[in-house]
Design a protein around this motif. Structure first.
Motif, PDB file in Angstrom:
ATOM      1  N   LEU A 322      62.167 -13.861   1.846  1.00 42.30           N
ATOM      2  CA  LEU A 322      62.117 -13.064   3.068  1.00 42.30           C
ATOM      3  C   LEU A 322      62.208 -11.571   2.779  1.00 42.30           C
ATOM      4  CD1 LEU A 322      64.447 -15.142   5.440  1.00 42.30           C
ATOM      5  CD2 LEU A 322      61.970 -15.329   5.107  1.00 42.30           C
ATOM      6  N   ASN A 323      61.639 -10.778   3.674  1.00 41.44           N
ATOM      7  CA  ASN A 323      61.728  -9.327   3.593  1.00 41.44           C
ATOM      8  C   ASN A 323      61.838  -8.792   5.019  1.00 41.44           C
ATOM      9  OD1 ASN A 323      60.576  -6.456   3.589  1.00 41.44           O
ATOM     10  ND2 ASN A 323      60.787  -6.862   1.402  1.00 41.44           N
ATOM     11  N   PHE A 324      62.859  -7.975   5.277  1.00 44.23           N
ATOM     12  CA  PHE A 324      63.144  -7.523   6.637  1.00 44.23           C
ATOM     13  C   PHE A 324      62.704  -6.081   6.903  1.00 44.23           C
ATOM     14  CE2 PHE A 324      66.407 -10.733   5.623  1.00 44.23           C
ATOM     15  CZ  PHE A 324      66.179 -11.631   6.658  1.00 44.23           C
ATOM     16  N   SER A 325      61.765  -5.579   6.130  1.00 46.92           N
ATOM     17  CA  SER A 325      61.470  -4.144   6.193  1.00 46.92           C
ATOM     18  C   SER A 325      60.367  -3.760   7.180  1.00 46.92           C
ATOM     19  CB  SER A 325      61.092  -3.631   4.799  1.00 46.92           C
ATOM     20  OG  SER A 325      59.936  -4.286   4.305  1.00 46.92           O
ATOM     21  N   LEU A 326      59.717  -4.712   7.848  1.00 48.68           N
ATOM     22  CA  LEU A 326      58.602  -4.339   8.716  1.00 48.68           C
ATOM     23  C   LEU A 326      59.053  -3.423   9.854  1.00 48.68           C
ATOM     24  CD1 LEU A 326      55.581  -6.364   9.818  1.00 48.68           C
ATOM     25  CD2 LEU A 326      56.954  -5.348  11.616  1.00 48.68           C
ATOM     26  N   VAL A 327      60.097  -3.805  10.562  1.00 46.36           N
ATOM     27  CA  VAL A 327      60.576  -2.998  11.692  1.00 46.36           C
ATOM     28  C   VAL A 327      61.071  -1.619  11.226  1.00 46.36           C
ATOM     29  CG1 VAL A 327      62.389  -2.818  13.443  1.00 46.36           C
ATOM     30  CG2 VAL A 327      61.037  -4.914  13.241  1.00 46.36           C
ATOM     31  N   VAL A 392      53.453  -8.303   2.693  1.00 44.60           N
ATOM     32  CA  VAL A 392      53.076  -9.621   3.225  1.00 44.60           C
ATOM     33  C   VAL A 392      54.322 -10.451   3.514  1.00 44.60           C
ATOM     34  CG1 VAL A 392      52.817 -10.801   0.994  1.00 44.60           C
ATOM     35  CG2 VAL A 392      51.491 -11.553   2.964  1.00 44.60           C
ATOM     36  N   ALA A 393      55.364 -10.304   2.699  1.00 50.24           N
ATOM     37  CA  ALA A 393      56.611 -11.016   2.973  1.00 50.24           C
ATOM     38  C   ALA A 393      57.239 -10.513   4.264  1.00 50.24           C
ATOM     39  CB  ALA A 393      57.580 -10.849   1.806  1.00 50.24           C
ATOM     40  N   ALA A 394      57.128  -9.210   4.520  1.00 52.24           N
ATOM     41  CA  ALA A 394      57.667  -8.640   5.758  1.00 52.24           C
ATOM     42  C   ALA A 394      56.897  -9.162   6.971  1.00 52.24           C
ATOM     43  CB  ALA A 394      57.605  -7.117   5.694  1.00 52.24           C
ATOM     44  N   ARG A 395      55.566  -9.247   6.848  1.00 51.26           N
ATOM     45  CA  ARG A 395      54.765  -9.800   7.951  1.00 51.26           C
ATOM     46  C   ARG A 395      55.118 -11.259   8.201  1.00 51.26           C
ATOM     47  NH1 ARG A 395      49.937 -10.700   7.092  1.00 51.26           N
ATOM     48  NH2 ARG A 395      49.491  -9.932   4.999  1.00 51.26           N
ATOM     49  N   ALA A 396      55.271 -12.020   7.121  1.00 48.44           N
ATOM     50  CA  ALA A 396      55.590 -13.442   7.253  1.00 48.44           C
ATOM     51  C   ALA A 396      56.946 -13.645   7.912  1.00 48.44           C
ATOM     52  CB  ALA A 396      55.569 -14.099   5.873  1.00 48.44           C
ATOM     53  N   THR A 397      57.902 -12.796   7.567  1.00 45.34           N
ATOM     54  CA  THR A 397      59.239 -12.914   8.141  1.00 45.34           C
ATOM     55  C   THR A 397      59.212 -12.710   9.647  1.00 45.34           C
ATOM     56  OG1 THR A 397      60.230 -12.145   6.057  1.00 45.34           O
ATOM     57  CG2 THR A 397      61.591 -12.007   8.037  1.00 45.34           C
TER      58      THR A 397
END
Length: 484
Positions: A322-327, A392-397
């Motif tokens: 997981l990656n929580f950086s999108l927001v 892509v991990a941020a989008r998936a999360t």
């Protein structure tokens, strides 16, 4: 993808409603801190030794699920299984080809199975639902009546001759209901060691930790599962796109014991392009998070069958990608680009989120590199691989948190040597554009902000580096035909 809509919404809201966005970033910061503490707070412990079980050898039914796979690759996989040193009367191989419309892809595999003898059976069926899980359930139904264990092998994995013997020994020594061997990848002179290390980190960190807690999840290939355990929990499920991890949670929750066996018993292909690597990481991150949501009532139950340590191990494995950086990235770039005087609180919280995400990646891979005494350049390449996959991990999360259908995608296994437009990382180029537009405001901001602004730019050169390495890798595979 709904994550793109979320990004745009947060990007605009950062300028017109900074306070709510700051609160949202604060919630993300809390999640990031939790993930960081969980990752560094769980330490492997020696699993309780099991009494050695004497008795008859297990009977294996090996299942190879295929869909639009290159036939020569699948045939190599079958030939490796035919060379097993395990007694011939104690294992079978079932190839379950699902929804492959082109006969040129599945008929050569059917012929290869026929030539390998009655232990090899080929099934072809159209209209299969549930993706890989649906195919594996059909194979489970077709397994020989006396099969005691089900073995899953991906279509691109060439196992060593001792694979089934090692599996039988692992089951005997551990007394486990299922065992999981690590995924490993084809060695060639051009193999990208950094990408290899970044993928291997899951097994060297999360799976080994889960083994100490006896809460190992499955990873889809080189999995060996008691047939009784598998059928008692209802077989494979297509509810999420990571049917392997989802099954592992159900097995753990039902009280079955799993162990991770660290020896490498087979090699597959790395994804050949950054786009393929993206698709694989998207499925792992989104599928595992959906699995976590689906089983949250069981995991959160105070008086459940799982211990607190097992719950932590399961959550750590499901949250590994997981990656929580999108927001935070959307908030930081929106505030810097769209406003003359950005809200200071929002900037600081968003910047802290971005830097914390970067720190978590760096610490995790640095710790693994030091522990395994990896060369510094390989650790840097692994860091670049994780950074390249961060968008892509941020989008998936985010997508996994939203009410949208997640579809199972098969990683391409054709090592084309030419770079095409499909290889262009579009989201990284968009990120680079945002970084450039935000540069004037970032230069005038406080150090925390411009450091975060610089961190936002890192996935772009990292993606270019990994794309170049994967090009060399697939060229080497195509020219050398290496799978050993």
């Amino acid at each position: 993808m709904l994550s793109s809509a979320v990004f745009c919404l947060v990007f605009i809201a950062a300028a017109i409603a900074p306070a709510p966005v700051a609160i949202l970033c604060g919630a993300v910061l809390f999640l990031q801190l939790g993930k960081l503490i969980a990752g560094f707070g769980i330490r492997p412990i020696a699993a309780v030794a099991s009494a050695t079980k004497a008795g008859t050898r297990p009977v294996f039914s090996v299942h190879v699920a295929t869909h639009n796979e290159p036939p020569d690759m699948v045939i190599d996989t079958l030939n490796a299984l035919a060379r097993q040193d395990y007694p011939r009367d104690l294992f079978e191989v079932i190839v379950m080809d699902n929804n492959t419309g082109d006969p040129a892809l599945w008929m050569p595999v059917q012929a290869a199975c026929a030539s390998l003898g009655p232990r090899f059976r080929f099934l072809h069926q159209m209209g299969v639902t549930g993706a890989k899980a649906g195919a594996l359930n059909i194979a489970l139904t077709a397994a020989r009546a006396d099969a005691s264990h089900i073995v899953t092998v991906d279509a691109d994995y060439r196992v060593v001759p001792s694979f089934l013997s090692e599996a039988a020994e692992a089951l005997r020594e551990s007394g486990a209901d299922y065992v999981q061997f690590p995924q490993a990848y084809a060695r060639s002179d051009s193999r990208p060691a950094g990408v290899d290390m970044e993928l291997e980190d899951y097994f060297r960190t999360d799976a080994e930790m889960a083994d100490g807690a006896e809460a190992v999840l499955l990873t889809g290939t080189l999995s060996v599962i008691s047939r009784a355990a598998l059928t008692s929990v209802g077989g494979w499920s297509g509810q999420t796109t990571t049917e392997d991890a989802e099954l592992g949670v159900r097995l753990c929750a039902a009280g079955f014991r799993g162990r991770y066996i660290g020896s490498v018993t087979g090699n597959g292909y790395l994804p050949f392009t950054l786009r393929d690597l993206d698709a694989q990481r998207y499925r792992w991150a989104s599928g595992n998070l959906r699995t976590l949501f689906h089983h949250l009532p069981v995991l959160a139950r105070p008086a459940g069958r799982l211990s607190l340590r097992q719950v932590r191990a399961v959550v750590a494995q499901l949250g590994a990608w997981l990656n929580f950086s999108l927001v935070p990235v959307a908030a930081l770039s929106g505030a810097l680009i769209l406003t003359r005087n950005p809200d200071t609180t929002l900037l600081r919280i968003a910047a802290l989120c971005v830097l914390l995400s970067l720190t978590e990646i760096a610490l995790r891979l640095l710790r693994r590199g030091l522990h395994d005494r990896r060369p510094f350049d390989v650790v840097v390449q692994a860091f670049a691989a994780r950074l390249a996959l961060a968008p892509v991990a941020a989008r998936a999360t985010v997508d996994a948190c939203l009410p949208m259908e997640l579809r199972f995608t098969v990683t391409a296994k054709r090592p084309e040597t030419a770079i095409t437009l499909r290889d262009v990382p579009l989201d990284r180029l968009i990120l680079l554009t945002l970084v450039i537009l935000a540069a004037p405001a970032a230069a005038a901001a406080e150090p925390l902000v411009w450091l975060a602004w610089g961190a936002m730019a890192l996935p772009v050169p990292a993606a270019l580096m990994i794309q170049k390495q994967l090009l060399r890798y697939r060229t080497g595979i195509a020219t050398q035909g290496v799978m050993a």
